[in-house]
Motif scaffolding. Structure first.
Motif, PDB file in Angstrom:
ATOM      1  N   LEU A 153      41.687  12.533  21.220  1.00 44.73           N
ATOM      2  CA  LEU A 153      42.124  13.574  22.154  1.00 44.73           C
ATOM      3  C   LEU A 153      41.859  13.181  23.603  1.00 44.73           C
ATOM      4  O   LEU A 153      42.613  13.555  24.490  1.00 44.73           O
ATOM      5  CB  LEU A 153      41.423  14.893  21.849  1.00 44.73           C
ATOM      6  CG  LEU A 153      41.948  15.665  20.647  1.00 44.73           C
ATOM      7  CD1 LEU A 153      41.045  16.855  20.350  1.00 44.73           C
ATOM      8  CD2 LEU A 153      43.364  16.119  20.866  1.00 44.73           C
ATOM      9  N   GLN A 170      48.212  14.199  24.554  1.00 44.04           N
ATOM     10  CA  GLN A 170      49.474  14.712  24.025  1.00 44.04           C
ATOM     11  C   GLN A 170      49.324  15.207  22.593  1.00 44.04           C
ATOM     12  O   GLN A 170      50.113  16.038  22.131  1.00 44.04           O
ATOM     13  CB  GLN A 170      50.567  13.632  24.054  1.00 44.04           C
ATOM     14  CG  GLN A 170      50.838  13.043  25.392  1.00 44.04           C
ATOM     15  CD  GLN A 170      49.912  11.862  25.706  1.00 44.04           C
ATOM     16  OE1 GLN A 170      48.955  11.583  25.000  1.00 44.04           O
ATOM     17  NE2 GLN A 170      50.206  11.188  26.803  1.00 44.04           N
ATOM     18  N   ILE A 171      48.309  14.721  21.862  1.00 41.76           N
ATOM     19  CA  ILE A 171      48.077  15.180  20.490  1.00 41.76           C
ATOM     20  C   ILE A 171      47.834  16.689  20.490  1.00 41.76           C
ATOM     21  O   ILE A 171      48.384  17.411  19.659  1.00 41.76           O
ATOM     22  CB  ILE A 171      46.874  14.436  19.862  1.00 41.76           C
ATOM     23  CG1 ILE A 171      47.182  12.961  19.706  1.00 41.76           C
ATOM     24  CG2 ILE A 171      46.509  15.053  18.514  1.00 41.76           C
ATOM     25  CD1 ILE A 171      45.977  12.127  19.295  1.00 41.76           C
ATOM     26  N   TRP A 186      51.258  18.660  21.991  1.00 44.30           N
ATOM     27  CA  TRP A 186      52.591  18.489  21.421  1.00 44.30           C
ATOM     28  C   TRP A 186      53.174  19.810  20.930  1.00 44.30           C
ATOM     29  O   TRP A 186      54.278  20.196  21.293  1.00 44.30           O
ATOM     30  CB  TRP A 186      52.556  17.470  20.283  1.00 44.30           C
ATOM     31  CG  TRP A 186      53.878  17.315  19.623  1.00 44.30           C
ATOM     32  CD1 TRP A 186      54.941  16.599  20.083  1.00 44.30           C
ATOM     33  CD2 TRP A 186      54.287  17.907  18.389  1.00 44.30           C
ATOM     34  NE1 TRP A 186      55.992  16.716  19.221  1.00 44.30           N
ATOM     35  CE2 TRP A 186      55.618  17.519  18.175  1.00 44.30           C
ATOM     36  CE3 TRP A 186      53.678  18.741  17.474  1.00 44.30           C
ATOM     37  CZ2 TRP A 186      56.338  17.928  17.063  1.00 44.30           C
ATOM     38  CZ3 TRP A 186      54.390  19.142  16.364  1.00 44.30           C
ATOM     39  CH2 TRP A 186      55.706  18.722  16.170  1.00 44.30           C
TER      40      TRP A 186
END
Length: 102
Positions: A86, A91-92, A95
């Motif tokens: 992270l 972006q994890i 998203w």
């Protein structure tokens, strides 16, 4: 570190009001910050000596607290890896919320 000393709601009440204004000044996404805070809180819930979930698991399993703490080691490692991911790839965490905007 807070998770070893106080419960989850106390951690939120202490950290979020202090860090949220600073983070917005640095342009850090509040959704990402929320995900990271929850990950740290969950890690604190299985961290001795006060990790509340340790005592719940110990009472259910009827094992010793030492066995329960040893059983949480793989979960700590997985959470450390997830937190590192992270940090490197925010972006994890962002998203799904970006897909929901519209």
């Amino acid at each position: 570190m807070l998770g070893a000393l106080i419960e989850s709601l106390g951690m939120i009440v202490i950290t979020v009001p202090l860090l949220a204004p600073v983070l917005s000044g640095y342009g850090i996404d509040p959704v990402w910050f929320g995900v990271v805070v929850v990950m740290f809180i969950e890690m604190g819930q299985i961290t001795p000596p006060i990790g509340i979930n340790l005592f719940v698991i110990q009472s259910i399993s009827k094992g010793s607290i030492t066995e329960v703490v040893q059983g949480t080691i793989p979960f700590h490692l997985i959470m450390f890896v997830l937190l590192a991911l992270l940090m490197v790839f925010p972006q994890i965490a962002l998203w799904l919320p970006t897909r929901m905007i519209g």
